[in-house]
Design a protein around this motif. Sequence first.
Motif, PDB file in Angstrom:
ATOM      1  N   ILE A 126     -12.988   1.723  20.991  1.00  0.00           N
ATOM      2  CA  ILE A 126     -13.331   2.175  19.689  1.00  0.00           C
ATOM      3  C   ILE A 126     -12.928   3.855  19.665  1.00  0.00           C
ATOM      4  O   ILE A 126     -11.448   4.368  20.578  1.00  0.00           O
ATOM      5  N   GLY A 127     -12.445   4.454  18.241  1.00  0.00           N
ATOM      6  CA  GLY A 127     -11.563   6.054  18.084  1.00  0.00           C
ATOM      7  C   GLY A 127     -11.575   5.250  16.058  1.00  0.00           C
ATOM      8  O   GLY A 127     -11.956   5.012  15.737  1.00  0.00           O
ATOM      9  N   ALA A 177     -22.587  -2.291  24.280  1.00  0.00           N
ATOM     10  CA  ALA A 177     -21.785  -2.219  25.104  1.00  0.00           C
ATOM     11  C   ALA A 177     -22.348  -1.610  26.244  1.00  0.00           C
ATOM     12  O   ALA A 177     -23.592  -0.303  26.423  1.00  0.00           O
ATOM     13  N   ALA A 178     -22.202  -1.642  27.512  1.00  0.00           N
ATOM     14  CA  ALA A 178     -22.678  -1.225  28.816  1.00  0.00           C
ATOM     15  C   ALA A 178     -21.602   0.325  29.055  1.00  0.00           C
ATOM     16  O   ALA A 178     -22.205   0.911  29.648  1.00  0.00           O
ATOM     17  N   ARG A 179     -20.387  -0.008  28.619  1.00  0.00           N
ATOM     18  CA  ARG A 179     -19.512   1.517  28.791  1.00  0.00           C
ATOM     19  C   ARG A 179     -18.858   1.296  27.719  1.00  0.00           C
ATOM     20  O   ARG A 179     -18.221   0.353  26.837  1.00  0.00           O
ATOM     21  N   VAL A 180     -18.253   2.528  26.540  1.00  0.00           N
ATOM     22  CA  VAL A 180     -17.547   2.815  25.976  1.00  0.00           C
ATOM     23  C   VAL A 180     -15.884   3.814  26.718  1.00  0.00           C
ATOM     24  O   VAL A 180     -16.115   4.586  27.567  1.00  0.00           O
ATOM     25  N   LEU A 181     -14.685   3.214  25.906  1.00  0.00           N
ATOM     26  CA  LEU A 181     -13.698   3.573  25.807  1.00  0.00           C
ATOM     27  C   LEU A 181     -13.492   4.642  25.017  1.00  0.00           C
ATOM     28  O   LEU A 181     -12.997   3.453  23.267  1.00  0.00           O
ATOM     29  N   LEU A 240     -10.730   6.466  22.617  1.00  0.00           N
ATOM     30  CA  LEU A 240      -8.734   6.639  21.916  1.00  0.00           C
ATOM     31  C   LEU A 240      -8.871   7.739  21.187  1.00  0.00           C
ATOM     32  O   LEU A 240      -9.580   7.135  20.233  1.00  0.00           O
ATOM     33  N   LEU A 241      -7.683   8.694  21.385  1.00  0.00           N
ATOM     34  CA  LEU A 241      -7.296   8.798  20.145  1.00  0.00           C
ATOM     35  C   LEU A 241      -5.960   9.076  20.626  1.00  0.00           C
ATOM     36  O   LEU A 241      -5.401  10.287  21.437  1.00  0.00           O
ATOM     37  N   ARG A 242      -4.832   9.557  19.138  1.00  0.00           N
ATOM     38  CA  ARG A 242      -3.381   9.074  19.583  1.00  0.00           C
ATOM     39  C   ARG A 242      -3.053   8.539  20.350  1.00  0.00           C
ATOM     40  O   ARG A 242      -2.291   9.550  21.190  1.00  0.00           O
ATOM     41  N   GLY A 243      -3.292   7.583  20.940  1.00  0.00           N
ATOM     42  CA  GLY A 243      -3.229   6.493  21.760  1.00  0.00           C
ATOM     43  C   GLY A 243      -2.963   6.778  23.197  1.00  0.00           C
ATOM     44  O   GLY A 243      -2.958   6.363  24.099  1.00  0.00           O
ATOM     45  N   GLU A 244      -4.303   7.972  23.876  1.00  0.00           N
ATOM     46  CA  GLU A 244      -4.844   8.507  25.061  1.00  0.00           C
ATOM     47  C   GLU A 244      -6.284   7.497  24.876  1.00  0.00           C
ATOM     48  O   GLU A 244      -7.196   8.487  23.837  1.00  0.00           O
ATOM     49  N   ILE A 245      -6.574   7.548  26.576  1.00  0.00           N
ATOM     50  CA  ILE A 245      -8.128   7.723  26.740  1.00  0.00           C
ATOM     51  C   ILE A 245      -8.866   9.413  26.630  1.00  0.00           C
ATOM     52  O   ILE A 245      -7.897   9.521  27.268  1.00  0.00           O
ATOM     53  N   ILE A 246      -9.639   9.344  25.609  1.00  0.00           N
ATOM     54  CA  ILE A 246     -10.140  10.958  26.187  1.00  0.00           C
ATOM     55  C   ILE A 246     -11.507  11.038  26.144  1.00  0.00           C
ATOM     56  O   ILE A 246     -11.862  11.552  26.518  1.00  0.00           O
ATOM     57  N   ALA A 247     -12.360   9.228  26.733  1.00  0.00           N
ATOM     58  CA  ALA A 247     -13.625   9.789  27.004  1.00  0.00           C
ATOM     59  C   ALA A 247     -13.570   8.484  27.853  1.00  0.00           C
ATOM     60  O   ALA A 247     -13.614   7.254  27.128  1.00  0.00           O
ATOM     61  N   ALA A 248     -14.600   8.142  28.295  1.00  0.00           N
ATOM     62  CA  ALA A 248     -15.020   7.359  29.635  1.00  0.00           C
ATOM     63  C   ALA A 248     -16.131   6.970  29.409  1.00  0.00           C
ATOM     64  O   ALA A 248     -16.623   7.936  30.424  1.00  0.00           O
ATOM     65  N   GLY A 249     -16.999   6.100  29.029  1.00  0.00           N
ATOM     66  CA  GLY A 249     -18.337   6.621  30.095  1.00  0.00           C
ATOM     67  C   GLY A 249     -19.297   4.725  29.388  1.00  0.00           C
ATOM     68  O   GLY A 249     -19.177   4.417  28.593  1.00  0.00           O
ATOM     69  N   PRO A 278     -22.919   4.671  26.398  1.00  0.00           N
ATOM     70  CA  PRO A 278     -22.951   4.872  25.142  1.00  0.00           C
ATOM     71  C   PRO A 278     -23.914   6.435  25.230  1.00  0.00           C
ATOM     72  O   PRO A 278     -23.519   6.984  24.448  1.00  0.00           O
ATOM     73  N   ASP A 279     -24.386   6.603  26.303  1.00  0.00           N
ATOM     74  CA  ASP A 279     -25.067   7.955  26.127  1.00  0.00           C
ATOM     75  C   ASP A 279     -23.994   9.121  26.260  1.00  0.00           C
ATOM     76  O   ASP A 279     -24.736  10.063  25.576  1.00  0.00           O
ATOM     77  N   GLU A 280     -23.570   9.169  27.143  1.00  0.00           N
ATOM     78  CA  GLU A 280     -22.171  10.234  27.619  1.00  0.00           C
ATOM     79  C   GLU A 280     -21.434   9.853  26.544  1.00  0.00           C
ATOM     80  O   GLU A 280     -20.715  10.887  26.834  1.00  0.00           O
ATOM     81  N   ILE A 281     -20.626   8.968  25.931  1.00  0.00           N
ATOM     82  CA  ILE A 281     -20.098   9.043  25.118  1.00  0.00           C
ATOM     83  C   ILE A 281     -20.806   9.703  23.731  1.00  0.00           C
ATOM     84  O   ILE A 281     -19.868  10.362  22.926  1.00  0.00           O
ATOM     85  N   ARG A 282     -22.027   9.440  23.173  1.00  0.00           N
ATOM     86  CA  ARG A 282     -22.783  10.242  22.267  1.00  0.00           C
ATOM     87  C   ARG A 282     -22.609  12.155  21.982  1.00  0.00           C
ATOM     88  O   ARG A 282     -22.595  12.694  21.115  1.00  0.00           O
TER      89      ARG A 282
END
Length: 258
Positions: free
Chosen positions: A35-36, A212-216, A218-227, A229-233
Amino acid sequence: MTLLAVQNLGKSFGGVVAARDVAFTLERGEMLALIGPNGAGKSTVFNMIGGQLRPDHGAILLDGQAITAASPQARFRKGVGRTFQVAQTFLSMTVVENVQMALVSCHREAQGLWKPTREHYRGQALELLALMGMADAADRSCSALAYGDVKRVELAIALAGGPKLLLMDEPTAGMAPRERAALMDLTSSIAASRQIGVLFTEHDMDVVFGHAARVLVLLRGEIIAAGSPDEIRQNPRVRQAYLGDEHALHAPALERPA
């Protein structure tokens, strides 16, 4: 062994960097969301994995084997299925003929169709349609289907090659909320039972957090977070990327569905 390994993918268009050293893995049976915000580089990364774009650098491994330079057709035969944001079906054909054509392509028989398409792999095609809940519509024209049903046909087409990896680009775009949940529930069930790794892009956060079991992110072409759904939220940088306000803790777009 990890199913999919993406290693330091990079892609630029002129002076614009669309993807910078993107790296992640995907396991069998796992649902992984990418996502992003708009312009983050999701389509670029997704199309490099699908073979529609060639990366400037980096590698893509499927079951430990490099597919970085393989065409989309070659990836299909190696076990990569794909659905698109705008469903890709032959509207002039019947539902079952669409799935049969995918099976013919998978078995490399497109050059030898000396008998009518309706005689090729009809039984297998009907089995896939039954899995989608679409068997009763097998002999209807795709042009006569509701859009949610077309999405199910497209999923059957993607599964025709017996994929190890399924790429789903905005799988619920254009669907009603109830249809979205039903399609993703079905996908999750198939992924788990057949041990298919699923990578999907999605704007609907209910779909992301619910499936999703995990979420990546993206922001400006880079992965800024991975984890998870709760961690991403709860990630302040993710909230800031989407909302422009790292203190907005309860914005609807990032809430977990009930």
